[in-house]
Scaffold this motif. Structure first.
Motif, PDB file in Angstrom:
ATOM      1  N   PHE A 197       0.814  -1.222   0.000  1.00 17.73           N
ATOM      2  CA  PHE A 197       0.000   0.000   0.000  1.00 17.73           C
ATOM      3  C   PHE A 197       0.845   1.270   0.000  1.00 17.73           C
ATOM      4  CE2 PHE A 197      -3.902  -1.907   2.443  1.00 17.73           C
ATOM      5  CZ  PHE A 197      -4.117  -2.761   1.383  1.00 17.73           C
ATOM      6  N   CYS A 198       0.483   2.197  -0.873  1.00 22.58           N
ATOM      7  CA  CYS A 198       1.079   3.531  -0.796  1.00 22.58           C
ATOM      8  C   CYS A 198       0.259   4.304   0.241  1.00 22.58           C
ATOM      9  CB  CYS A 198       1.014   4.214  -2.159  1.00 22.58           C
ATOM     10  SG  CYS A 198      -0.671   4.453  -2.729  1.00 22.58           S
ATOM     11  N   PHE A 199       0.721   5.501   0.546  1.00 17.92           N
ATOM     12  CA  PHE A 199       0.059   6.331   1.552  1.00 17.92           C
ATOM     13  C   PHE A 199      -1.449   6.518   1.259  1.00 17.92           C
ATOM     14  CE2 PHE A 199      -1.266  10.827   1.384  1.00 17.92           C
ATOM     15  CZ  PHE A 199      -1.584  11.029   2.720  1.00 17.92           C
ATOM     16  N   GLY A 200      -1.763   6.830  -0.014  1.00 19.79           N
ATOM     17  CA  GLY A 200      -3.156   7.132  -0.373  1.00 19.79           C
ATOM     18  C   GLY A 200      -4.059   5.915  -0.281  1.00 19.79           C
ATOM     19  N   VAL A 201      -3.539   4.761  -0.709  1.00 17.64           N
ATOM     20  CA  VAL A 201      -4.336   3.530  -0.674  1.00 17.64           C
ATOM     21  C   VAL A 201      -4.563   3.092   0.782  1.00 17.64           C
ATOM     22  CG1 VAL A 201      -4.238   1.058  -1.198  1.00 17.64           C
ATOM     23  CG2 VAL A 201      -3.743   2.723  -2.991  1.00 17.64           C
ATOM     24  N   LYS A 202      -3.515   3.203   1.584  1.00 16.36           N
ATOM     25  CA  LYS A 202      -3.631   2.798   2.995  1.00 16.36           C
ATOM     26  C   LYS A 202      -4.700   3.649   3.694  1.00 16.36           C
ATOM     27  CE  LYS A 202      -0.976   2.002   7.202  1.00 16.36           C
ATOM     28  NZ  LYS A 202      -2.007   2.565   8.057  1.00 16.36           N
ATOM     29  N   ARG A 245     -12.813   6.362  -3.027  1.00 17.41           N
ATOM     30  CA  ARG A 245     -11.476   5.754  -2.993  1.00 17.41           C
ATOM     31  C   ARG A 245     -10.383   6.761  -3.392  1.00 17.41           C
ATOM     32  NH1 ARG A 245     -12.395   1.750  -8.168  1.00 17.41           N
ATOM     33  NH2 ARG A 245     -13.162   3.368  -9.560  1.00 17.41           N
ATOM     34  N   SER A 246      -9.137   6.315  -3.303  1.00 16.77           N
ATOM     35  CA  SER A 246      -8.004   7.232  -3.481  1.00 16.77           C
ATOM     36  C   SER A 246      -7.947   7.890  -4.865  1.00 16.77           C
ATOM     37  CB  SER A 246      -6.690   6.510  -3.182  1.00 16.77           C
ATOM     38  OG  SER A 246      -6.566   5.364  -3.978  1.00 16.77           O
ATOM     39  N   HIS A 247      -8.467   7.215  -5.918  1.00 14.80           N
ATOM     40  CA  HIS A 247      -8.483   7.813  -7.266  1.00 14.80           C
ATOM     41  C   HIS A 247      -9.343   9.071  -7.342  1.00 14.80           C
ATOM     42  CE1 HIS A 247      -6.882   4.188  -8.833  1.00 14.80           C
ATOM     43  NE2 HIS A 247      -7.986   3.490  -8.891  1.00 14.80           N
ATOM     44  N   THR A 254     -10.204  10.472  -1.200  1.00 14.17           N
ATOM     45  CA  THR A 254      -9.401  10.846  -2.383  1.00 14.17           C
ATOM     46  C   THR A 254      -7.995  11.207  -1.906  1.00 14.17           C
ATOM     47  OG1 THR A 254     -11.382  11.829  -3.364  1.00 14.17           O
ATOM     48  CG2 THR A 254      -9.263  12.417  -4.367  1.00 14.17           C
ATOM     49  N   CYS A 255      -6.996  10.644  -2.556  1.00 17.18           N
ATOM     50  CA  CYS A 255      -5.624  10.938  -2.147  1.00 17.18           C
ATOM     51  C   CYS A 255      -5.366  12.450  -2.274  1.00 17.18           C
ATOM     52  CB  CYS A 255      -4.646  10.164  -3.040  1.00 17.18           C
ATOM     53  SG  CYS A 255      -2.938  10.506  -2.616  1.00 17.18           S
ATOM     54  N   PRO A 256      -4.723  13.056  -1.290  1.00 16.27           N
ATOM     55  CA  PRO A 256      -4.464  14.510  -1.374  1.00 16.27           C
ATOM     56  C   PRO A 256      -3.677  14.902  -2.628  1.00 16.27           C
ATOM     57  CG  PRO A 256      -3.858  13.652   0.794  1.00 16.27           C
ATOM     58  CD  PRO A 256      -4.244  12.474  -0.035  1.00 16.27           C
ATOM     59  N   PHE A 257      -2.851  13.973  -3.152  1.00 18.83           N
ATOM     60  CA  PHE A 257      -2.097  14.299  -4.372  1.00 18.83           C
ATOM     61  C   PHE A 257      -3.033  14.388  -5.580  1.00 18.83           C
ATOM     62  CE2 PHE A 257       1.287  11.869  -1.929  1.00 18.83           C
ATOM     63  CZ  PHE A 257       1.869  13.022  -1.435  1.00 18.83           C
ATOM     64  N   VAL A 258      -4.112  13.610  -5.551  1.00 22.70           N
ATOM     65  CA  VAL A 258      -5.093  13.670  -6.640  1.00 22.70           C
ATOM     66  C   VAL A 258      -5.945  14.942  -6.478  1.00 22.70           C
ATOM     67  CG1 VAL A 258      -7.073  12.501  -7.721  1.00 22.70           C
ATOM     68  CG2 VAL A 258      -5.141  11.145  -6.866  1.00 22.70           C
ATOM     69  N   GLN A 308      -1.664  12.318 -14.850  1.00 23.37           N
ATOM     70  CA  GLN A 308      -2.214  11.304 -13.925  1.00 23.37           C
ATOM     71  C   GLN A 308      -1.075  10.975 -12.943  1.00 23.37           C
ATOM     72  OE1 GLN A 308      -3.671   7.938 -16.138  1.00 23.37           O
ATOM     73  NE2 GLN A 308      -3.852   6.666 -14.312  1.00 23.37           N
ATOM     74  N   THR A 309      -1.411  10.749 -11.692  1.00 25.36           N
ATOM     75  CA  THR A 309      -0.352  10.594 -10.669  1.00 25.36           C
ATOM     76  C   THR A 309       0.602   9.429 -10.948  1.00 25.36           C
ATOM     77  OG1 THR A 309      -1.919   9.304  -9.355  1.00 25.36           O
ATOM     78  CG2 THR A 309      -1.610  11.608  -8.720  1.00 25.36           C
ATOM     79  N   THR A 310       0.108   8.392 -11.628  1.00 23.76           N
ATOM     80  CA  THR A 310       0.947   7.202 -11.811  1.00 23.76           C
ATOM     81  C   THR A 310       1.606   7.134 -13.194  1.00 23.76           C
ATOM     82  OG1 THR A 310      -1.094   6.053 -12.357  1.00 23.76           O
ATOM     83  CG2 THR A 310      -0.240   5.718 -10.139  1.00 23.76           C
ATOM     84  N   PHE A 311       1.581   8.235 -13.932  1.00 22.83           N
ATOM     85  CA  PHE A 311       2.174   8.214 -15.281  1.00 22.83           C
ATOM     86  C   PHE A 311       3.698   8.147 -15.179  1.00 22.83           C
ATOM     87  CE2 PHE A 311       2.943   9.662 -19.642  1.00 22.83           C
ATOM     88  CZ  PHE A 311       1.929   8.996 -20.305  1.00 22.83           C
ATOM     89  N   ASN A 360       5.510  10.583  -6.337  1.00 27.80           N
ATOM     90  CA  ASN A 360       6.818   9.945  -6.117  1.00 27.80           C
ATOM     91  C   ASN A 360       6.715   8.480  -5.732  1.00 27.80           C
ATOM     92  OD1 ASN A 360       8.255  12.175  -6.675  1.00 27.80           O
ATOM     93  ND2 ASN A 360       8.443  12.846  -4.540  1.00 27.80           N
ATOM     94  N   ALA A 361       5.608   8.119  -5.076  1.00 27.71           N
ATOM     95  CA  ALA A 361       5.469   6.744  -4.558  1.00 27.71           C
ATOM     96  C   ALA A 361       5.655   5.724  -5.675  1.00 27.71           C
ATOM     97  CB  ALA A 361       4.106   6.566  -3.905  1.00 27.71           C
ATOM     98  N   THR A 362       5.066   6.019  -6.837  1.00 35.27           N
ATOM     99  CA  THR A 362       5.137   5.076  -7.956  1.00 35.27           C
ATOM    100  C   THR A 362       6.565   4.959  -8.465  1.00 35.27           C
ATOM    101  OG1 THR A 362       2.938   5.780  -8.560  1.00 35.27           O
ATOM    102  CG2 THR A 362       4.146   4.565 -10.229  1.00 35.27           C
TER     103      THR A 362
HETATM  104 FE1  F3S Z   1      -0.814   6.408  -3.855  1.00 36.99          FE
HETATM  105 FE2  F3S Z   1      -1.788   8.828  -3.760  1.00 36.99          FE
HETATM  106 FE3  F3S Z   1       0.477   8.402  -4.921  1.00 36.99          FE
HETATM  107  S1  F3S Z   1      -2.922   6.966  -4.041  1.00 36.99           S
HETATM  108  S2  F3S Z   1       0.329   6.353  -5.764  1.00 36.99           S
HETATM  109  S3  F3S Z   1       0.076   8.152  -2.755  1.00 36.99           S
HETATM  110  S4  F3S Z   1      -1.142   9.681  -5.661  1.00 36.99           S
END
Ligand code: F3S
Length: 281
Positions: A11-16, A73-75, A96-100, A164-167, A194-196
């Motif tokens: 799990f990344c921060f957003g998913v957790k 969800r985080s998306h 929703t993940c704060p980065f999104v 998109q955050t995971t690009f 950065n997590a990806t």
């Molecule tokens: Fe995860 Fe949020 Fe990054 S869901 S991959 S921490 S944009």
């Protein structure tokens, strides 16, 4: 047997944060729904369903829900869905993940300022569908080089490019360069998470120096698929598994194993695989 488990796995921060919020709501009780499966992991989704958590798959299904709590969800979701949850008087937990969320704010602000918005990402991905709904004006979703080359701007307005955050970071830079070379006035908001990248860099490093690599993640998880491809390029003996049951590696001639996992893989599954490999080989 030498076993190396990637620190950036699971799990990344957003998913957790999103998964934790579902379990918190279960503790509180009541009717609970997630808008779409909370993560791309069959085991977790099945476990939540057993605990009574329902999944709302579309805005149409949402219209039939009259009470309870809806977890985003985080998306993230589109503005329309967000508003529909509120107007229907449902309780909403916005995971929703704060980065999104940050991307939603950028595109709203930049489009209000009159800029054309380009979103780089997969147009059918729920994150991108959510992002474009916050654009107040015109926009274009670009998935690849071909589309970037075919893009034309009818006037000389500025362009704001987000991702998109995971690009993939390199691909993003290449696409931005195409717009710049073609003379467009481009404002770039690099919104890649950065997590990806950290996860992929570490997986690549581990895969390049082990005899076998195990990538754990749900079958529908695109970030796990990407991890698998990266590892496979470095280590031919790479296996993609969802759970320990799928592991069929022949470890006879293997001295070192690397383990990584996608952002939707629970710690429990990673630990099971790790313990099994350590105990049996
Ligand atoms: Fe995860 Fe949020 Fe990054 S869901 S991959 S921490 S944009």
């Amino acid at each position: 047997m030498e076993v190396t488990v990637a620190k950036n796995s699971g799990f990344c921060f957003g998913v957790k944060r999103a998964v934790d919020s579902v379990y918190e709501q279960i503790e509180k009780g009541g009717d609970i729904y997630t808008y779409g499966p909370i993560i791309h992991n069959e085991q977790v989704v099945a476990e939540l369903e057993e605990k009574g958590v329902g999944i709302i798959n579309s805005a149409k299904e949402l219209q039939n829900i009259n009470s309870g709590t809806v977890i985003i969800r985080s998306h993230g979701v589109s503005r329309e869905v967000y508003e529909m949850i509120q107007t229907r008087g449902l309780e909403m937990i916005d995971a929703t993940c704060p980065f999104v969320k940050k991307i939603h704010d950028i595109v709203a602000k930049e489009s209000r300022a009159g800029r054309h918005i380009i979103v780089i990402g997969s147009r059918r991905h729920p994150e991108v569908e959510g992002i474009v709904s916050y654009i107040e004006g015109d926009h274009t979703v670009i998935e690849n080089e071909e589309e970037a080359n075919a893009f034309t701007m009818p006037d000389n307005r500025e362009i704001c490019v987000v991702s998109q955050t995971t690009f993939n970071r390199n691909k993003f830079q290449e696409l931005v360069e195409i717009f710049k070379k073609r003379g467009y006035h481009v404002i770039v908001a690099n919104t890649i998470c950065n997590a990806t990248e950290e996860r992929q860099t570490e997986a690549k490093r581990i895969a390049s120096c082990v005899d076998a690599m195990i990538v754990i993640g749900g079958a529908g998880s695109s970030n796990t698929q990407k991890l698998f491809e990266i590892c496979r390029r470095e280590c031919e003996n790479t296996q993609y598994i969802q759970t320990l049951d799928d592991l069929v590696l022949n470890f006879k001639s293997i001295k070192s194993v690397g383990i990584t996992a996608g952002a939707s893989t629970p710690k429990k599954i990673i630990q099971e695989v790790q313990s099994y490999v350590r105990a049996n080989f």
